[in-house]
Design an enzyme around this catalytic site. Structure first.
Site: not given
Ligand SMILES: *Cc1c(COP(=O)(O)O)cnc(C)c1O
Length: 365
Positions: A83, A180, A155, A30
């Site tokens: 988001y 993603k 992000d 962890r």
């Molecule tokens: C999907 C997404 C997240 C969250 O990510 P997870 O892996 O689902 O927790 C955060 N920011 C953006 C822009 C996203 O597309």
């Protein structure tokens, strides 16, 4: 891949010493793991950061960072099309811990300067916003934050480091949902936060370890495997998006197309400045409003009706009935989402196959 949860020592003193910092020898997974550490090194390199922290999900990376940095009384400025999951964490912190969250358009440095307060602690931006494809004035906004001593978090999930490296424009922290484009195959959940500065890293690492938000080695290994093809996939994602956006623009049953590669998109100039490609999120508004958007999404055969994005397959959503379903028409408009809007996360299939699928799903003129 090293799957071990615990690492054995001969001496109690050596074990105690290893526990003192994130950089000691591995103790318990962890807190740190060799495979997870490899992913962290790769991500720090790709983003040009000093350190990276791999997390169990994008939200794990984002919420650990927010919880590590924010204190009661802090003021946070966020880009208005943030988001939904990030906005939900911030709303929760605002309600329970007295943190004030204020939205800005992200269009320019002047707006940001005017909203700064002594209590402003954090600026949150997204390189490419969802589902509208907006791109903020990255260098302008990040420069203002840096000069004011406000920590900036970007992000970069929708661009990936293949298209943008926000640290080069002055970001302090870059976060990704590696679920993603980095993972890229819709088969692993993960996240990462990359830090320009090692000191911030250590604060966030401590919080992520406390929360248990750190990454599993198998997820890290799958993500590393995905990253090996990131530039190739991203090139095809972007090409397919360009092809479909151009065809959609000409279709009589399409009222409007949102993709920052189109010269008509409000963020087109900024996208050219800050990104080396326009991404693969193409949104559009079919004539006929809400019902037309829903019907289109349900009639597709190759593209799938599913949340998420960034995998090799094309996924389509109708935001008004899914991610934005709690908003009435007025609130949708404020978020830049129309009732009929369809969001396509364009995959790497053959572009003609995708177009044929889209064409059969659109109403004939
Ligand atoms: C999907 C997404 C997240 C969250 O990510 P997870 O892996 O689902 O927790 C955060 N920011 C953006 C822009 C996203 O597309």
């Amino acid at each position: 891949m090293v799957r071990s949860s615990a690492f054995a020592y001969d001496s109690a003193d050596a074990l105690a010493a290893a526990m003192a910092t994130p950089d000691g020898d591995f103790v318990y997974s962890r807190r740190g793991n060799p495979t997870v550490r490899t992913l962290e090194r790769v991500m720090a390199g790709l983003e040009g950061g000093a350190r990276a922290l791999a997390a169990a999900s994008g939200m794990g990376a984002i919420s650990s960072t927010l919880l590590a940095l924010l204190r009661p009384g802090d003021h946070v400025l966020v880009q208005s099309c943030l988001y939904g999951g990030t906005y939900a964490v911030l709303s929760d912190l605002a309600e329970r811990f007295g943190i004030e969250v204020e939205r800005i358009s992200g269009d320019g440095a002047g707006e940001l300067s005017a909203r700064l307060r002594p209590a402003t602690r954090l600026l949150l931006l997204e390189t490419l916003a969802n589902p509208t494809g907006e791109v903020p004035d990255l260098s302008g906004l990040l420069g203002v934050a840096r000069r004011a001593g406000v920590v900036s978090l970007v992000d970069n999930s929708l661009a990936s480091p293949a298209l943008c490296r926000p640290i080069e424009f002055g970001a302090d922290i870059v976060v990704h949902s590696t679920t993603k484009y980095l993972g890229g195959h819709s088969d692993v959940i993960g996240g990462v936060a990359v830090f320009a500065d090692a000191e911030l890293y250590e604060q966030v690492w401590r919080r992520a370890v406390e929360l248990g938000a750190t990454a599993d080695p198998f997820a890290a290994w799958l993500t590393l495997r995905g990253i090996q093809t990131l530039p190739l996939r991203m090139r095809q994602h972007c090409r397919n998006a360009a092809f479909l956006a151009a065809r959609l623009e000409l279709h009589p049953a399409v009222k409007q197309v949102y993709w920052p590669g189109l010269a008509t998109h409000p963020s087109h100039e900024r996208a050219r400045r800050f990104l080396s490609g326009f991404g693969a999120m193409v949104s559009f508004e079919p004539a006929g409003g809400r019902d037309a958007g829903r019907a289109f999404a349900e009639r597709l055969r190759i593209a799938q009706l599913a949340l998420s994005l960034g995998g090799v397959e094309t996924l389509v959503t109708h935001p008004a009935s899914t991610s934005h379903r709690e908003l009435d028409d007025r609130a949708l408009q404020a978020a830049g989402v129309s009732a009929g809007m369809v969001r396509m996360a364009v995959g790497i299939e053959h572009p003609e196959d995708l177009w044929n699928d889209i064409e059969q799903a659109l109403p004939s003129a």
